[in-house]
Design an enzyme around this catalytic site. Structure first.
Site, PDB file in Angstrom:
ATOM      1  N   GLY A  15       0.816  -1.206   0.000  1.00 22.00           N
ATOM      2  CA  GLY A  15       0.000   0.000   0.000  1.00 22.00           C
ATOM      3  C   GLY A  15       0.851   1.257   0.000  1.00 22.00           C
ATOM      4  N   TYR A 138     -16.756   3.453   6.891  1.00 24.97           N
ATOM      5  CA  TYR A 138     -15.301   3.410   7.051  1.00 24.97           C
ATOM      6  C   TYR A 138     -14.906   3.927   8.430  1.00 24.97           C
ATOM      7  CZ  TYR A 138     -10.415   4.840   6.456  1.00 24.97           C
ATOM      8  OH  TYR A 138      -9.063   5.040   6.618  1.00 24.97           O
TER       9      TYR A 138
END
Length: 303
Positions: A15, A138
């Protein structure tokens, strides 16, 4: 005091933040570094995750190394999480708790969290003890992860950050750099304010935190210094790249409706980080200038 050598485990290794962590830790040859991406560590599989962590911890003990796990993995598709909160909860909420349970009494967990755990309605920077009031799936799942880490106890610290960008993967700064390189106009929201954070600087701070042998506070905030709107950040990218900033025009959040609500105010109070004696963040504009020295980021190309 710095404890060394260290056995590092980095999750989310491919990432944005994970890539910078891998690059930084490669410069510490005395340490042992394990970097796992989604294929190497499925955060939705509790049994497998615990088995991997136990094997890693056992190896660290055999070699007399101090274990430090930096959890840079997350379900970050903010809009997709609105329709798939169950998966987001596994990755963002439950997995950090499993990590903390395995590390309790055995090593340090550095868990990366987000400004989305707050409601975004503040007018002053959020302190570390501000009430959690997420408005999106989220945010709810990341808040659940923070609570799970705290409940497990042990040597664990939650580091909240915001508006992260860098050389690895897709991000706002890369997108704006690509538009600037093309001389293209862009309309950007001017009613969301936060602190842009260069992932390379954040990675350096997290490594410094992992190296600290002394106890650390359970929650810290680490962003680059200062605040700006997305519109202001976009204009700064154009200016740094020599493009005409007039090509960037302001708009409102209401003009771009999204499934997940975005915080209007994401500025985090970083005094806890400073008080812990950790490396001071750069002002966001200085960090942006340094980040844009990377040719790939300047051209809007991922690496």
């Amino acid at each position: 005091m710095t404890a060394a050598p260290v056995a590092w485990l980095v999750t989310g290794a491919r990432g944005q933040l994970g890539g910078d962590l891998r690059a930084l830790l490669a410069g510490r040859p005395a340490d042992d570094v394990t970097a796992l991406d989604r294929a190497g560590l499925d955060l939705t599989d509790e049994a497998r995750l615990r088995a991997v962590l136990r094997d890693w911890l056992a190896g660290a003990r055999r070699r007399g190394l101090r274990p430090v796990l930096v959890n840079a993995a997350a379900y970050t598709a903010v809009d997709a999480a609105e329709a798939d909160e169950e998966t987001a909860l596994l990755v963002n909420g439950r997995a950090p708790g499993w990590m903390a349970e395995e590390l309790a009494g055995a090593g340090r967990l550095v868990h990366v969290s987000t400004d989305y755990v707050f409601d975004g309605a503040a007018t002053e920077p959020y302190p570390v003890d501000a009430p959690l009031a997420p408005r999106s799936a989220y945010g709810r799942t990341k808040a659940a992860g923070e609570r799970a880490v705290a409940a497990a106890g042990g040597d664990a610290v939650v580091v909240r950050t915001a508006w992260v960008y860098g050389a690895h993967g897709a991000n706002f700064v890369r997108t704006m750099a690509g538009r600037a390189a093309a001389g293209a106009p862009v309309s950007v929201v001017d009613d969301q304010v936060g602190s842009p954070t260069w992932s390379a600087g954040l990675a350096a701070g997290l490594v410094a935190l992992g190296l600290r042998a002394e106890p650390v506070p359970p929650v810290l905030h680490r962003t680059d210094a200062g605040a700006v709107s997305w519109f202001g950040l976009a204009r700064a990218v154009y200016e740094e790249l020599g493009a005409d900033p007039v090509l960037v025009t302001p708009t409102t959040t209401a003009a771009f409706p999204r499934p997940a609500p975005r915080p209007a105010f994401s500025v985090l109070d970083g005094s806890s980080w400073d008080a812990a004696g950790l490396p001071a963040p750069q002002p966001w504009r200085e960090a942006l200038r340094a980040a844009l020295a990377d040719p790939g980021l300047r051209a809007g190309r991922p690496i």
